[in-house]
Each structure stands twice: as structure tokens, then as C-alpha cells.
Write a protein that holds these residues in place. Sequence first.
Motif, PDB file in Angstrom:
ATOM      1  N   GLN A  17     -28.201   1.064 -24.895  1.00  0.00           N
ATOM      2  CA  GLN A  17     -28.247   1.252 -23.591  1.00  0.00           C
ATOM      3  C   GLN A  17     -29.647   2.282 -23.681  1.00  0.00           C
ATOM      4  N   ARG A  21     -28.800   1.992 -15.984  1.00  0.00           N
ATOM      5  CA  ARG A  21     -27.500   2.487 -16.391  1.00  0.00           C
ATOM      6  C   ARG A  21     -26.524   2.175 -14.966  1.00  0.00           C
ATOM      7  N   TYR A  34     -20.125   3.261 -12.934  1.00  0.00           N
ATOM      8  CA  TYR A  34     -18.784   2.920 -13.383  1.00  0.00           C
ATOM      9  C   TYR A  34     -18.667   2.368 -14.816  1.00  0.00           C
ATOM     10  N   GLY A  75     -21.581   2.193 -17.128  1.00  0.00           N
ATOM     11  CA  GLY A  75     -22.745   2.870 -17.618  1.00  0.00           C
ATOM     12  C   GLY A  75     -22.200   4.017 -18.692  1.00  0.00           C
ATOM     13  N   VAL A  76     -21.472   4.678 -18.276  1.00  0.00           N
ATOM     14  CA  VAL A  76     -20.977   5.651 -19.386  1.00  0.00           C
ATOM     15  C   VAL A  76     -20.256   5.166 -20.565  1.00  0.00           C
ATOM     16  N   LYS A  77     -19.844   3.828 -20.615  1.00  0.00           N
ATOM     17  CA  LYS A  77     -19.256   3.294 -21.540  1.00  0.00           C
ATOM     18  C   LYS A  77     -20.333   2.469 -22.398  1.00  0.00           C
TER      19      LYS A  77
END
Length: 122
Positions: A69, A82, A85, A87-89
Motif C-alpha cells: 500500500q 489509502r 476504514y 486502509g489501516v489494515k
Amino acid sequence: MVVKEKAKAAEDHTRRVRRICMGMPGCEEKRSHGEPTWFVRKRVFVMFANNHHNDDHVAVWLPTLPGVQVSLIAASPDTYFRPPYVGVKGWVGIELDRVGEEELAAHILEAWKMVAPKSLVK
């Protein structure tokens, strides 16, 4: 007139993504959060996002391997982003107007491989 053109473009992109996703073994399409979403054995591997919360993206969101990413966004921030919701994963958003068919298919295949059971990946 612009609204009709945007709606037509989103429909064309949906068909494009559907054609690629449905070529993956075990793929099912369902609506999730109001948009077409593709699953393999009840696990999401591609989400369509048509102007999600008025963000002006007509895109797909999909999982990526660790580090991918960040690399994609750094290399081409007009194409990759990103998403909220997920994107942090490590999921990445891909602007569909800015990516070719082969590149999109490669990203979708990698996402499918990450989510599909090993028996299907073989």
C-alpha cells in the motif's frame, strides 16, 4: 449532463471490475454497504467504491501484502490512495480511470490470492 456521464462511467467500471473478479474461482458478487463487492468463501477481496461519501473516487478497494500500500501510494498518488476504514489494515484504493486492464487484473488476482483458501489458489 455531467451527472449522466459520471453514472455511465461508474457503470462501465463496475462491469470491468465484475468481469475480472468473476473470473476468479469461488467468486461471488453481493452488495455490501450499497456497492458491488466480491467475495471468495465469504471473505471480501474487492469492494467497488463509487464516490463514497462524496470523495470523488470511482475506485476499488482491495487488500495488499504488507508494505505494498505505502509503495503504491508513494509511486503514484494520483492512482492509489489509502481508503477509509480498511486502509489501516493495508488495503489500497485504486482510481479506475487511472489504471489499465492488465494492471487492475494483477492487483485483483493478488487480492484474491490473499483471501482465497489455499485449495482454490492451487
